[in-house]
Write a protein that holds these residues in place. Structure first.
Motif, PDB file in Angstrom:
ATOM      1  N   MET A   1       4.253  18.344   8.016  1.00 58.02           N
ATOM      2  CA  MET A   1       4.608  18.344   9.419  1.00 58.02           C
ATOM      3  C   MET A   1       3.561  19.072  10.253  1.00 58.02           C
ATOM      4  N   GLU A   2       3.024  20.139   9.681  1.00 61.26           N
ATOM      5  CA  GLU A   2       2.008  20.919  10.400  1.00 61.26           C
ATOM      6  C   GLU A   2       0.758  20.091  10.652  1.00 61.26           C
ATOM      7  N   ASN A   3       0.358  19.272   9.655  1.00 58.34           N
ATOM      8  CA  ASN A   3      -0.813  18.421   9.824  1.00 58.34           C
ATOM      9  C   ASN A   3      -0.599  17.389  10.922  1.00 58.34           C
ATOM     10  N   MET A   4       0.639  16.891  11.036  1.00 60.39           N
ATOM     11  CA  MET A   4       0.942  15.919  12.079  1.00 60.39           C
ATOM     12  C   MET A   4       0.791  16.552  13.458  1.00 60.39           C
ATOM     13  N   LYS A   5       1.266  17.778  13.601  1.00 61.08           N
ATOM     14  CA  LYS A   5       1.136  18.484  14.883  1.00 61.08           C
ATOM     15  C   LYS A   5      -0.324  18.741  15.210  1.00 61.08           C
ATOM     16  N   LYS A   6      -1.096  19.177  14.202  1.00 59.97           N
ATOM     17  CA  LYS A   6      -2.524  19.439  14.424  1.00 59.97           C
ATOM     18  C   LYS A   6      -3.254  18.171  14.834  1.00 59.97           C
ATOM     19  N   ALA A   7      -2.957  17.084  14.150  1.00 62.21           N
ATOM     20  CA  ALA A   7      -3.630  15.819  14.450  1.00 62.21           C
ATOM     21  C   ALA A   7      -3.277  15.345  15.858  1.00 62.21           C
ATOM     22  N   ALA A   8      -2.006  15.424  16.215  1.00 60.92           N
ATOM     23  CA  ALA A   8      -1.587  14.993  17.555  1.00 60.92           C
ATOM     24  C   ALA A   8      -2.227  15.863  18.630  1.00 60.92           C
ATOM     25  N   ARG A   9      -2.261  17.176  18.402  1.00 60.11           N
ATOM     26  CA  ARG A   9      -2.902  18.070  19.375  1.00 60.11           C
ATOM     27  C   ARG A   9      -4.385  17.758  19.529  1.00 60.11           C
ATOM     28  N   THR A  33       2.311   9.656  13.887  1.00 54.12           N
ATOM     29  CA  THR A  33       2.901  10.226  15.101  1.00 54.12           C
ATOM     30  C   THR A  33       3.135   9.145  16.149  1.00 54.12           C
ATOM     31  N   LEU A  34       2.152   8.284  16.320  1.00 52.43           N
ATOM     32  CA  LEU A  34       2.249   7.200  17.299  1.00 52.43           C
ATOM     33  C   LEU A  34       3.394   6.245  16.957  1.00 52.43           C
ATOM     34  N   LEU A  35       3.528   5.895  15.692  1.00 49.61           N
ATOM     35  CA  LEU A  35       4.624   5.009  15.294  1.00 49.61           C
ATOM     36  C   LEU A  35       5.985   5.638  15.569  1.00 49.61           C
ATOM     37  N   ILE A  36       6.112   6.929  15.317  1.00 49.21           N
ATOM     38  CA  ILE A  36       7.373   7.625  15.584  1.00 49.21           C
ATOM     39  C   ILE A  36       7.664   7.641  17.086  1.00 49.21           C
ATOM     40  N   ILE A  37       6.638   7.916  17.885  1.00 52.02           N
ATOM     41  CA  ILE A  37       6.806   7.923  19.346  1.00 52.02           C
ATOM     42  C   ILE A  37       7.238   6.553  19.843  1.00 52.02           C
ATOM     43  N   LEU A  38       6.558   5.504  19.368  1.00 53.13           N
ATOM     44  CA  LEU A  38       6.892   4.157  19.832  1.00 53.13           C
ATOM     45  C   LEU A  38       8.269   3.705  19.342  1.00 53.13           C
ATOM     46  N   PHE A  39       8.668   4.137  18.161  1.00 53.30           N
ATOM     47  CA  PHE A  39      10.021   3.835  17.695  1.00 53.30           C
ATOM     48  C   PHE A  39      11.054   4.490  18.617  1.00 53.30           C
ATOM     49  N   CYS A  40      10.829   5.753  18.964  1.00 47.10           N
ATOM     50  CA  CYS A  40      11.762   6.478  19.844  1.00 47.10           C
ATOM     51  C   CYS A  40      11.821   5.855  21.232  1.00 47.10           C
ATOM     52  N   THR A  41      10.679   5.461  21.770  1.00 48.57           N
ATOM     53  CA  THR A  41      10.690   4.831  23.098  1.00 48.57           C
ATOM     54  C   THR A  41      11.351   3.456  23.039  1.00 48.57           C
ATOM     55  N   GLU A 112     -19.754  12.864   3.386  1.00 51.79           N
ATOM     56  CA  GLU A 112     -19.851  14.298   3.132  1.00 51.79           C
ATOM     57  C   GLU A 112     -20.990  14.861   3.978  1.00 51.79           C
ATOM     58  N   GLY A 113     -20.802  16.013   4.516  1.00 53.39           N
ATOM     59  CA  GLY A 113     -21.866  16.666   5.271  1.00 53.39           C
ATOM     60  C   GLY A 113     -22.092  16.012   6.632  1.00 53.39           C
ATOM     61  N   GLU A 114     -23.163  16.446   7.244  1.00 54.30           N
ATOM     62  CA  GLU A 114     -23.473  15.988   8.607  1.00 54.30           C
ATOM     63  C   GLU A 114     -24.094  14.606   8.587  1.00 54.30           C
ATOM     64  N   ASN A 115     -23.763  13.792   9.588  1.00 50.19           N
ATOM     65  CA  ASN A 115     -24.418  12.503   9.781  1.00 50.19           C
ATOM     66  C   ASN A 115     -24.908  12.429  11.222  1.00 50.19           C
ATOM     67  N   ARG A 116     -25.326  11.268  11.675  1.00 51.31           N
ATOM     68  CA  ARG A 116     -25.907  11.161  13.021  1.00 51.31           C
ATOM     69  C   ARG A 116     -24.894  11.444  14.145  1.00 51.31           C
ATOM     70  N   PHE A 117     -23.611  11.513  13.799  1.00 51.85           N
ATOM     71  CA  PHE A 117     -22.584  11.795  14.795  1.00 51.85           C
ATOM     72  C   PHE A 117     -22.085  13.233  14.752  1.00 51.85           C
ATOM     73  N   GLY A 118     -22.658  14.046  13.894  1.00 50.65           N
ATOM     74  CA  GLY A 118     -22.308  15.445  13.825  1.00 50.65           C
ATOM     75  C   GLY A 118     -21.717  15.852  12.487  1.00 50.65           C
ATOM     76  N   ALA A 119     -21.217  17.054  12.463  1.00 55.31           N
ATOM     77  CA  ALA A 119     -20.612  17.607  11.254  1.00 55.31           C
ATOM     78  C   ALA A 119     -19.169  17.111  11.124  1.00 55.31           C
ATOM     79  N   PRO A 120     -18.665  17.035   9.894  1.00 55.67           N
ATOM     80  CA  PRO A 120     -17.265  16.623   9.720  1.00 55.67           C
ATOM     81  C   PRO A 120     -16.302  17.652  10.313  1.00 55.67           C
ATOM     82  N   THR A 121     -15.169  17.160  10.771  1.00 57.71           N
ATOM     83  CA  THR A 121     -14.150  18.035  11.338  1.00 57.71           C
ATOM     84  C   THR A 121     -12.899  17.965  10.475  1.00 57.71           C
ATOM     85  N   PRO A 122     -12.731  18.939   9.585  1.00 54.60           N
ATOM     86  CA  PRO A 122     -11.534  18.906   8.729  1.00 54.60           C
ATOM     87  C   PRO A 122     -10.277  19.149   9.557  1.00 54.60           C
ATOM     88  N   LEU A 123      -9.183  18.592   9.089  1.00 53.70           N
ATOM     89  CA  LEU A 123      -7.917  18.785   9.790  1.00 53.70           C
ATOM     90  C   LEU A 123      -7.382  20.115   9.374  1.00 53.70           C
TER      91      LEU A 123
END
Length: 123
Positions: A1-9, A33-41, A112-123
């Protein structure tokens, strides 16, 4: 659940940020998260406006439109994590095959590692 909140934020705080990278976990937690939101709406629309063939779903439509840019942005950042251009987001314009190829890209592990778009962003 915490990962879902982090990803949505993270996705919503980078509402229109098409640069950088999004990890596979961030992308898929956002989609859950998006599927849950759209189901609720959808349920809310059914309760307020009915379920007939001529009954609209205004809440779902408004939420979908509001979340269109974040979806495109996280999709672009996910492709950047694979060292691919965001232009690949146009692939679903090719019926069936395009969407399947894009899904295949989304499932792949990021570089793995940096590419032309930058460094990876772990969740």
């Amino acid at each position: 659940m915490e990962n879902m909140k982090k990803a949505a934020r993270r996705v919503l705080s980078n509402y229109t940020t098409f640069s950088g990278r999004a990890s596979r976990a961030e992308f898929w937690w956002w989609w859950l998260t998006l599927l849950i939101i759209l189901f609720c709406t959808g349920v809310l629309d059914a309760l307020l406006f009915g379920t007939g063939p001529n009954d609209g779903q205004p809440i779902s439509v408004l939420v979908t439109l509001a979340l269109l840019l974040p979806n495109l942005a996280v999709g672009a950042r996910r492709l950047h994590d694979l060292d691919k251009s965001a232009w690949w987001l146009l692939l679903p314009l090719i019926p069936i095959i395009g969407a399947l190829v894009l899904l295949y890209f989304y499932i792949q592990a990021g570089e793995e590692g940096e590419n032309r778009f930058g460094a990876p962003t772990p969740l």
